[in-house]
Every structure is written in C-alpha cells, then in structure tokens.
Design a protein around this motif. Structure first.
Motif, PDB file in Angstrom:
ATOM      1  N   ALA A 109      -3.985   1.455  -3.337  1.00  0.00           N
ATOM      2  CA  ALA A 109      -3.238   1.583  -2.085  1.00  0.00           C
ATOM      3  C   ALA A 109      -4.177   1.550  -0.895  1.00  0.00           C
ATOM      4  O   ALA A 109      -3.907   0.892   0.123  1.00  0.00           O
ATOM      5  CB  ALA A 109      -2.429   2.878  -2.086  1.00  0.00           C
ATOM      6  N   ARG A 110      -5.298   2.280  -1.003  1.00  0.00           N
ATOM      7  CA  ARG A 110      -6.248   2.323   0.103  1.00  0.00           C
ATOM      8  C   ARG A 110      -6.770   0.919   0.439  1.00  0.00           C
ATOM      9  O   ARG A 110      -6.868   0.539   1.606  1.00  0.00           O
ATOM     10  CB  ARG A 110      -7.427   3.246  -0.249  1.00  0.00           C
ATOM     11  N   LEU A 152      -0.968   6.731   6.985  1.00  0.00           N
ATOM     12  CA  LEU A 152      -0.994   6.667   5.519  1.00  0.00           C
ATOM     13  C   LEU A 152      -2.430   6.633   5.012  1.00  0.00           C
ATOM     14  O   LEU A 152      -2.777   7.290   4.023  1.00  0.00           O
ATOM     15  CB  LEU A 152      -0.238   5.413   5.044  1.00  0.00           C
ATOM     16  N   LEU A 153      -3.296   5.900   5.717  1.00  0.00           N
ATOM     17  CA  LEU A 153      -4.677   5.771   5.265  1.00  0.00           C
ATOM     18  C   LEU A 153      -5.390   7.118   5.262  1.00  0.00           C
ATOM     19  O   LEU A 153      -6.223   7.389   4.385  1.00  0.00           O
ATOM     20  CB  LEU A 153      -5.422   4.773   6.162  1.00  0.00           C
ATOM     21  N   THR A 169      -4.262   9.847   4.416  1.00  0.00           N
ATOM     22  CA  THR A 169      -3.875  10.605   3.202  1.00  0.00           C
ATOM     23  C   THR A 169      -4.524  10.042   1.949  1.00  0.00           C
ATOM     24  O   THR A 169      -4.409  10.641   0.881  1.00  0.00           O
ATOM     25  CB  THR A 169      -2.349  10.581   3.019  1.00  0.00           C
ATOM     26  N   LEU A 170      -5.179   8.887   2.081  1.00  0.00           N
ATOM     27  CA  LEU A 170      -5.740   8.217   0.899  1.00  0.00           C
ATOM     28  C   LEU A 170      -7.251   8.341   0.831  1.00  0.00           C
ATOM     29  O   LEU A 170      -7.881   7.730  -0.035  1.00  0.00           O
ATOM     30  CB  LEU A 170      -5.340   6.737   0.913  1.00  0.00           C
ATOM     31  N   LYS A 171      -7.871   9.026   1.761  1.00  0.00           N
ATOM     32  CA  LYS A 171      -9.331   9.140   1.783  1.00  0.00           C
ATOM     33  C   LYS A 171      -9.814   9.981   0.599  1.00  0.00           C
ATOM     34  O   LYS A 171      -9.154  10.900   0.157  1.00  0.00           O
ATOM     35  CB  LYS A 171      -9.787   9.775   3.103  1.00  0.00           C
ATOM     36  N   ALA A 188       0.806   3.997  -2.962  1.00  0.00           N
ATOM     37  CA  ALA A 188       0.487   5.387  -2.662  1.00  0.00           C
ATOM     38  C   ALA A 188       1.566   6.320  -3.201  1.00  0.00           C
ATOM     39  O   ALA A 188       1.263   7.371  -3.782  1.00  0.00           O
ATOM     40  CB  ALA A 188       0.328   5.574  -1.156  1.00  0.00           C
ATOM     41  N   LYS A 216      -1.131   5.455  -7.105  1.00  0.00           N
ATOM     42  CA  LYS A 216      -2.239   4.500  -7.276  1.00  0.00           C
ATOM     43  C   LYS A 216      -3.037   4.450  -5.978  1.00  0.00           C
ATOM     44  O   LYS A 216      -3.018   3.477  -5.240  1.00  0.00           O
ATOM     45  CB  LYS A 216      -1.673   3.123  -7.639  1.00  0.00           C
ATOM     46  N   LYS A 217      -3.764   5.535  -5.714  1.00  0.00           N
ATOM     47  CA  LYS A 217      -4.359   5.722  -4.393  1.00  0.00           C
ATOM     48  C   LYS A 217      -5.481   4.738  -4.089  1.00  0.00           C
ATOM     49  O   LYS A 217      -5.607   4.245  -2.966  1.00  0.00           O
ATOM     50  CB  LYS A 217      -4.862   7.169  -4.245  1.00  0.00           C
ATOM     51  N   GLY A 259       0.817  -1.212   0.000  1.00  0.00           N
ATOM     52  CA  GLY A 259       0.000   0.000   0.000  1.00  0.00           C
ATOM     53  C   GLY A 259       0.844   1.251   0.000  1.00  0.00           C
ATOM     54  O   GLY A 259       0.538   2.227  -0.706  1.00  0.00           O
TER      55      GLY A 259
END
Length: 942
Positions: A914-915, A937-938, A940-942, A906, A910-911, A902
């Motif tokens: 990655a999420r 990290l999660l 930042t992927l919302k 990220a 490739k968000k 992930g």
C-alpha cells in the motif's frame, strides 16, 4: 471514457428506482467464484515471490478456470511461465494481458524476452507495442538493449549499434550498455571496437564475471588463446557457475589439445547443468577423439533428445545451437534430421564452409538442385574455394530466367497489338502499383474485345472500388452477353447491384450464379450480405450456420458472422468472430484484419489495435488505406511521431485521389502534423481548386501552424463561397479564439448556430460559454436547447458533465438520470453517474451503477477503477482489490487509481504494498481533496 469533468466527482449517488431495478443484483454464486479467483491469485503471488514457479502457475490456472478475463492473473502467469522456461506460454499470457488492456510498460520487457527466446526477433523489432517511445528512461533502455540484440541476430548490425547509442544516450553509467556491444562487434569481426566496449564495462564494474567472460570471448575470437584463458580464469574465479565461460574455456582447451583440462571443465559444467546440450556435444567430441564411440554416441543422442523437441524457430538466431544439433544428427548418420538445422544455420550465418557440408547432404538425399543453389551462393562470396568449385562443376545445370510480364508485353505490343497482350500489360501495371495506367490499358482491351473476360472482370472490380457501381453493372451486362454461363460474372454483377442498393437484382444475380454451380461460396456469401443489408438477420443466420458446418475456418464466413453480430448490437460476440477470422483461411483474412483494427479502435484499446494493424500492414505494405488504419492505431497508442511517418507515406501512396487524401489530412491534423496536412491538402487543391472542404481543412492546418493570417484568409474564402453555411463562421471563430478575441468568437459561433442550428454548432458555442461566469451561460443555453430537443443525448451529456465539474452534483445526477433513460447501456454515462453517486455518498446505488458500467466496458481503466472504488466504499474489499489491481495494470500512470489501490491494500493489511502505491500516487497529479486523503493515508503506513 470520460469522468464528469474537472477532478472526477468523488463518485457516488442514487439513480432512479427504475434504473436500479433494471440493473439487478449480482448472483451470489458469481460473487463466491470471484472471491475464490482472487484468493488463487494472491496465493500465486506469494508463491511467485518465493520462486515456486510451478506452484504459482497451478494457482493462476485455477484462477483462470473461474474467469479468463482477469488481467492481473494473465500478467503474473506470463511472468511465471517465462521464469519456468516456457516462453511460448508466456507470450500467450502476455498477449491476453494486452488484449485485456494492460499498460504496455508492464509487459514490454518480459514479452520481448519471451519473443527472443522463441526466435521471434523480427516480431520483437516490428511489434508496435514493443516500440520504446513513450516509456520511462530505465525501462526504455532495457528494451532498446533487447532490440539491439534482436537487430544483430537478424543481421542488421548497423541498426543494432545505433540502438546501443540510443540506449547510452539515456545513461552511460551502466556496464550493461557497453557489454551489449561486444557480441555485435565480435560477430562483425570488429575486435578493436569490441575490446574498447569491454574496457569501458570493466571500468564501471571491475568485478563483473560477465565482463571478464566477454573480454575472453573477444581475445578468443581474434586468436589470442593464452590471454583469453586468463580472462576466462578470472571470470570463473568471480563466478564459478558462469556457464558461458566454462563452455568457452573447454572449447579453447580442446583446440589446444588439452583434453584432460577440457574434460575437467566439461565435467564441472555437466555436474551443475546435466542437460546443457553444448556441454554434452563437447563431451561427445572429446570421446570421439579418444576413440570411445559408445560414450560419444550416447552424448550425441542426449543432445538430439534435448534439442529435437525444441521448435527450430526458437533457435533460428542461435547458429551455434543449430550447428551442434545438425552436426550431432550428421555424426549419428541421420542426414534427413540434420538438414533443417544446418539449413537454418546457413541462413543465419550466410556463406560459410558449412555450405559444403550441407551440399554433400543434399547430394546424398538426391537433391542436386538444392546442392547447386547452396554452392552457387557460397561461391559468390568465396570464389577461390577449389573444393566448392569442383562440387559445383559436377552439379551445374542451366536455369531459365523469366523477364517481368510488363516488360515482355510492352515489347510484344510493338509488333502485335492484341487485346490479350494489352490485358496482360494492364494487369502488370496494376500489380506494380500503376493503377490509372493499368485501368486505361484494360479499358482499351475491353473496348476492342467486349467479350474479353479477364479485362472485363478486372474492370468491374476497379469500378466498384472507385464507387462507380453503374459502370460496373454495365460492364457485367456486356460480359454476360457472351458469358451467360459464367458464374463469376453473375457474382460480380450481384455485388455491384448490392452496392447500388438493388437488393432484389442482387439476389437474382447471386441465385443465377448458384444455379450454374452450387458449390461456389462467394454467391452464397453475397446472399448473406444482402440479407444483412436488408435487415433479414434471421435468414442470414441460417445461411451462415449452414456454411460453417461445411467450412468452419473460412475467414470470409467468419467475417460475415462478425458482421451479423454487429448488426445485432453484440460487439463482444463480433470481436470473437473477428479474432477467429484473422486466424482463419482464405482471402477474407485481410478484410477481417481491417475490421478487427476498427473494433479495437472503437473500444479504445491501443495495444490490440496496433498489433492487428501491424498484421494488416504486413499483408498489404503498399496500400494507403492500410497505412491510414495503422496510423489511427498509432495515435490511439500515443505514438504521434510514428503516426506522422505513416501518414506521410500514405499521402505519397494515395496519389491524387481526393477522398484518400482527405482521410490522410484529417489524421495529420489529429497527429499535430499541420505542415504535413497542409501539403496533403495542396495536392487536393491542385486538382480541385475550389473545394470548400479542402479550403476549410487548410484553414485549420494553417491555424495549427500558427499562421493566423493565412487561416483567416482561407476561412473568409469559405465564407465567400458559401455564405449561407455555418462553416466559414466556425472557422473564423477558431482564429478569433486563437487571438483571445472571446467576444468576436462568441459572435461568430452564435452566427454559425443561427445559420445552421445543430448539436455540433451548439456544443461549440457551449464550450466557449462554459468558461464564462462559472459556466452558467452554457448551462442556460443547454437547458433551453433541451426544452425543444429533449432527445439530444450529446447535449444532455455535456450539461451533466458541466454541472458535475462545478460541484452541482444533485443537478448532475438528475441530468444523468434523464440521459440514462435514453441510453441505459452507455458505459460513459453509467461511469459518470456512479462517480456522482459516490460524491453524494450513495454507495449502494453507486455500486450497482458502477458494476453496470463495467459490464458494458470491462476493459477501460477508469471504468474498472470506478467499480473497484465503489466496491471498496460498499465494503466489498476482495472484489475491490481484484478490480483495482486490474485498473492499475492498464493505466499505471494514473495517480488516482494508484491511490485507490493503496487505500484498499491498506484496509486489507498489506501495508508495504500500500505504501508503495500511495507514494507513487502522490508524485502524480491528484485533485486537492484526493491528495490530502492520500497524504493522510501515507502517514498511517510509515
């Protein structure tokens, strides 16, 4: 492959300069090719998601031209090929993915589908890697449904229905689990039960075209055509493109002589699917009824042109396809082409009127015996068929029946006790599994006639199998007095002498055999084996090269090439030779299969080990040794229940042979079957009451069963019999640990170590001390031991692991450095050192060490993961992504691997993907610091 214990040191640290120089740098050309392969894969992934299977397949094959060992590429290729209706190619790709170490959860469904599409239902049911045990519920349910259909295809309706019950136990809210029952019930003419299943499916999904089609099929099968047509109409209203409904309705309309209506359905079907062979056959049937022979023949030729290229094995469980192809050839007056299809249909359907057509074709082909066989089978089920009886009456011939050899010889011996008869009896007993009785008969025969060649040669083999080499050599010597020109006896003598380590004598015997007959392979291989055993590897290589020029597919020769590679410390090359050997020719295939399983077991590769073990067991299903090997593979794959069952069978088949029983008990303990191990060891103790080994293992078994008193009693028996051995004290320590008596346990382990100081005794004491005072007493013990035994690699490894576990990364680095000087290619050490270097933020050094570990163990998920993370930390994102995709496929349940993937996805933008990976990672078991990083990290992927 271990990580430095505890939370796996967050990787990285610099090794000694000498080690770094020895590892070297990767060539630039390789790096470029590797990045190119990764780009091919990513492009193929996009094409696959767009349903451009042809384009995806091309790009994936381009990637494989660069590097065939890319696990993600092989997996996606299999999926693309399956979607492109190329199941054989898909199976090969999935097999490569398994060989490379993919986690089986990733491939069980598509692999099962590929096998079913090729008519390999038996493999689908028997392959260990397609066992539903251990899979997640949804995936397990899917696989069980595929297996239920496969069981029904092979005629095992009971097992198929039992599998459906198993699938429903996981979830009863899916229409699929009810619809899967319908064809099984219809096949067995259980129409009421089939309708109940249909109704349950319709209650769940009333707008399902498939459910209405299945309802129509049940009504059609039981003769209610009018109501069936109504169900078919409803299915087509819901889904006009439902092929099976269109075909079924056309067939029903033809039966009702409604040719015009049937033609409309067939025309609609062929407009959508112009190459549907069943539609073409129905078109031919309508045309023939209308007297249009040209149209009928044209349609039939289209059927055969479509079906003949399809391997008949693919449709062996599709009797409808077999019959229509056979009937098409028959209608075109091509009986020889019709026979294979009709034979296959007859095998699939059993005794049906099809047998009469097949018998007629046999008669026309001049095969009356085959015709009689088919008719006889049919008449057993349908004795009242007058037509079949008339045909059979004109063909009936007398056939002799041979009684079993053992029964005949037992009767013969009552009137005429000859060595020849007794030899045949002995061989019959051996073949029926009665080894001891068979050997007794052979020894009696040989005693009465010392020149009896058949008895003598078989006795030599039996003696060697039992490790009685002196008796084998003596028997060969006796035979050679009368059969001095028999090369087989000289060869057997050479083998016996070789096993007795008499290499000079063995060479002489093999050479005598070749002096008699230069064409014989076995004495040539005997010389090769002597060369390898005595260290003359160059000479062995020359001999094998010459043999391969003559027979390049002989399994025995290929096996010896593998043995030579092992002696040269080249395991990957040995694997390649073994893989060739198991697909080779000759009796050596079985031995090669055993060696192949052993190779995969050593490498920790469960799926390939299971597959190879299954093939071995299929060859020798009654052999306890094969069952033991199979159980080892099952244990490696996590199938403890299956392993226990295999070991129970092995214990029975081993009789009272102590060594085999010890092997069974060892594995039973490993499988957690303490009761089974206790029973197995009781068999040993019944013939060897004072066996210290059996008593010691029994103590371990009782402790595992929870009977601490019995375990202590057995341990003290060992101690009483062997007071100067460490074993009794070690067993007592096990009991004391189980009772949480840490002080007495330490005393017992110290006493054991004093009596017999060894690496093993020290490690047992070390492990218990590592739980005391932050591990300091254990570290001191190991450091003191290493002062006088600096080359004890096992102790140095656990010292480094313990230092890393307690966060002393600088000390762990130094310890691993010293260990790597002793064993510079130890993948576990390299991997652990790479993790320590990453913890110390020495990313450049970590990358080199991690890549070195990967070169030594390219299929182990944790090693691949470490290399991927090290590449990421070093800024090599393309390489990192390629490796971490590979690691994730091999061990999808590893939360840390999912987090690493992930993080790389990220970083590469490739968000969405990655999420998904990070969310899965956070549901798993992560060390606190890694969980914190994943959570951050999660966000930042919302």
């Amino acid at each position: 492959m271990s990580r430095p214990p505890s939370s796996r040191p967050t990787r990285r640290h610099a090794t000694t300069l000498a080690l770094l120089l020895s590892l070297g740098a990767a060539p630039l050309a390789w790096a470029v090719d590797n990045a190119k392969a990764a780009r091919y894969y990513e492009d193929a992934l996009v094409r696959y998601e767009r349903k451009d299977m042809a384009g995806a397949i091309i790009q994936l094959k381009n990637a494989l031209q660069i590097d065939k060992s890319q696990l993600p590429v092989q997996l996606l290729l299999g999926r693309a090929l399956l979607a492109n209706n190329e199941p054989a190619g898909a199976e090969i790709a999935f097999g490569e993915a398994l060989r490379l170490g993919v986690n089986r959860a990733e491939i069980v469904i598509p692999l099962a589908q590929a096998l079913a599409a090729q008519g390999k239902q038996t493999q689908l049911l028997e392959r260990p890697d397609l066992n539903p045990n251990g899979l997640q519920p949804a995936l397990r349910q899917q696989l069980i449904l595929l297996r239920a259909a496969a069981a029904a295809d092979t005629g095992d309706l009971r097992n198929g229905l039992a599998m459906l019950d198993e699938a429903r136990a996981l979830s009863r809210d899916s229409a699929e689990v009810w619809l899967a029952e319908v064809p099984l019930r219809v096949r067995n003419r259980q129409f009421n039960e089939a309708m109940v299943a249909v109704d349950k499916a319709l209650a769940i999904t009333p707008a399902s075209a498939e459910a209405h089609y299945q309802k129509g099929s049940v009504l059609h099968a039981r003769g209610d055509i009018a109501t069936a047509l109504a169900a078919y109409a409803r299915a087509l209203q819901l889904d006009p493109a439902h092929t099976e409904t269109r075909l079924a309705r056309a067939g029903a309309l033809i039966d009702l002589d409604r040719g015009k209506d049937a033609a409309a359905d067939i025309g609609e079907l062929l407009k959508r699917e112009p190459n549907e062979p069943r539609g073409l056959y129905l078109k031919a049937l309508l045309a023939r009824r209308a007297g249009d022979a040209a149209t009928a023949n044209a349609a039939l030729n289209e059927v055969t042109s479509l079906m003949d290229p399809v391997p008949i094995e693919y449709i062996r469980y599709r009797p409808q396809m077999l019959i229509l192809t056979g009937m098409a050839h028959h209608a075109l007056k091509e009986p020889l082409k019709a026979i294979p299809y009709l034979e296959a249909a007859h095998r699939a359907l059993g005794p049906t009127p099809l047998a009469k057509l097949l018998a007629q074709i046999y008669l026309g082909d001049g095969k009356p015996d085959r015709a009689a066989e088919v008719l006889e089978s049919y008449l057993r089920a349908q004795p009242g068929d007058g037509q079949a009886l008339a045909m059979y009456a004109s063909l009936l011939v007398s056939q002799g029946r041979h009684a079993k050899a053992t029964s005949l010889m037992q009767q013969a011996l009552r009137s005429n006790d000859t060595p020849e008869f007794r030899t045949v009896l002995g061989l019959g007993l051996l073949q029926s599994g009665q080894a001891a009785s068979g050997q007794t008969e052979l020894e009696a025969a040989f005693k009465r006639a010392p020149g009896q060649l058949q008895a003598g040669t078989n006795l030599i083999s039996l003696y060697m199998k039992a490790g009685q080499n002196a008796k084998a050599i003596a028997t060969a010597d006796t035979l050679l007095k009368q059969h001095g020109r028999n090369p087989t006896v000289w060869t057997l003598q050479g083998i016996a002498k070789s096993r007795a380590r008499d290499f000079a004598g063995a060479r002489s015997s093999f050479q005598r055999a070749l002096d008699i007959d230069r064409s014989l392979l076995e004495p040539k291989l005997g010389l090769v084996r002597v060369d390898i055993a005595s260290g003359a590897l160059a000479e062995a290589d020359k001999r094998l090269a010459a043999l391969l020029k003559e027979e390049d597919r002989n399994a025995d020769i290929l096996f010896e090439m593998a043995s030579l590679s092992e002696q040269r410390k080249n395991p990957e090359e040995a694997l390649r030779w073994l893989e060739k050997a198991v697909d080779g020719l000759g009796p050596g295939v079985g031995r090669a299969q055993q060696a192949l399983v052993a190779w995969h077991l050593r490498a920790g590769q469960a799926a390939p080990a299971l597959e190879a073990a299954k093939r071995l067991l299929n060859r020798t299903p009654e052999d306890s040794g094969a069952l033991l090997i199979y159980a080892r593979a099952q244990l490696l794959g996590g199938d403890q229940a299956g392993a226990r069952n295999s070991l129970t069978q092995a214990a029975r088949r081993a009789g009272y042979q102590a060594e085999q029983l010890f092997g069974v008990a060892d594995l039973q303990l490993l499988a957690g079957d303490a009761a089974g191990a206790a029973y197995t060891l009781e068999k040993v103790l019944s013939t060897q009451p004072g066996s210290v080994r059996a008593l010691a293992m029994s103590s371990s078994a009782e402790l595992m069963r929870g009977d601490q008193a019995a375990a202590e009693r057995l341990a003290r028996q060992v101690l009483q019999q062997q007071p100067k051995l460490a074993l009794g004290h070690s067993l007592l320590a096990d009991v004391q640990v189980a009772r949480d008596q840490v002080g007495p346990a330490l005393d017992s382990l110290r006493r054991a170590h004093e009596l017999q100081p060894s690496t093993d005794s020290l490690l047992r004491l070390f492990r218990l001390l590592s739980l005391q005072d932050g591990g300091k007493p254990a570290v001191q013990l190991a450091e003191q031991w290493l002062k006088t035994r600096p080359n004890d690699l096992a102790v140095r490894k656990v010292l480094g692991d313990t230092q890393a576990r307690h966060g002393n990364f600088a000390a762990a680095r130094q310890t691993y450095d010293l260990a790597l000087k002793q064993s510079p290619k130890d993948a576990e050490l390299l991997n652990n050192q790479a993790n320590v270097l990453l913890r110390l933020n020495d990313n450049a050094a970590a990358l080199k060490v991690a890549e070195a570990a990967l070169a030594e163990a390219p299929r182990l998920p944790l090693v691949i993961d470490t290399a991927g993370w090290a590449n990421f930390r070093a800024g090599r994102h393309d390489r990192a992504l390629q490796l971490l995709r590979d690691a994730r496929l091999r061990e999808p349940g590893n939360a840390e691997i999912r987090y690493h993937l992930g993080a790389v996805l990220a970083a590469m933008g490739k968000k969405a993907e990655a999420r998904g990976e990070v969310e899965v990672a956070l549901k798993g078991s992560l060390a606190p610091d890694i969980a914190m990083a994943a959570t951050a990290l999660l966000t930042t992927l919302k």
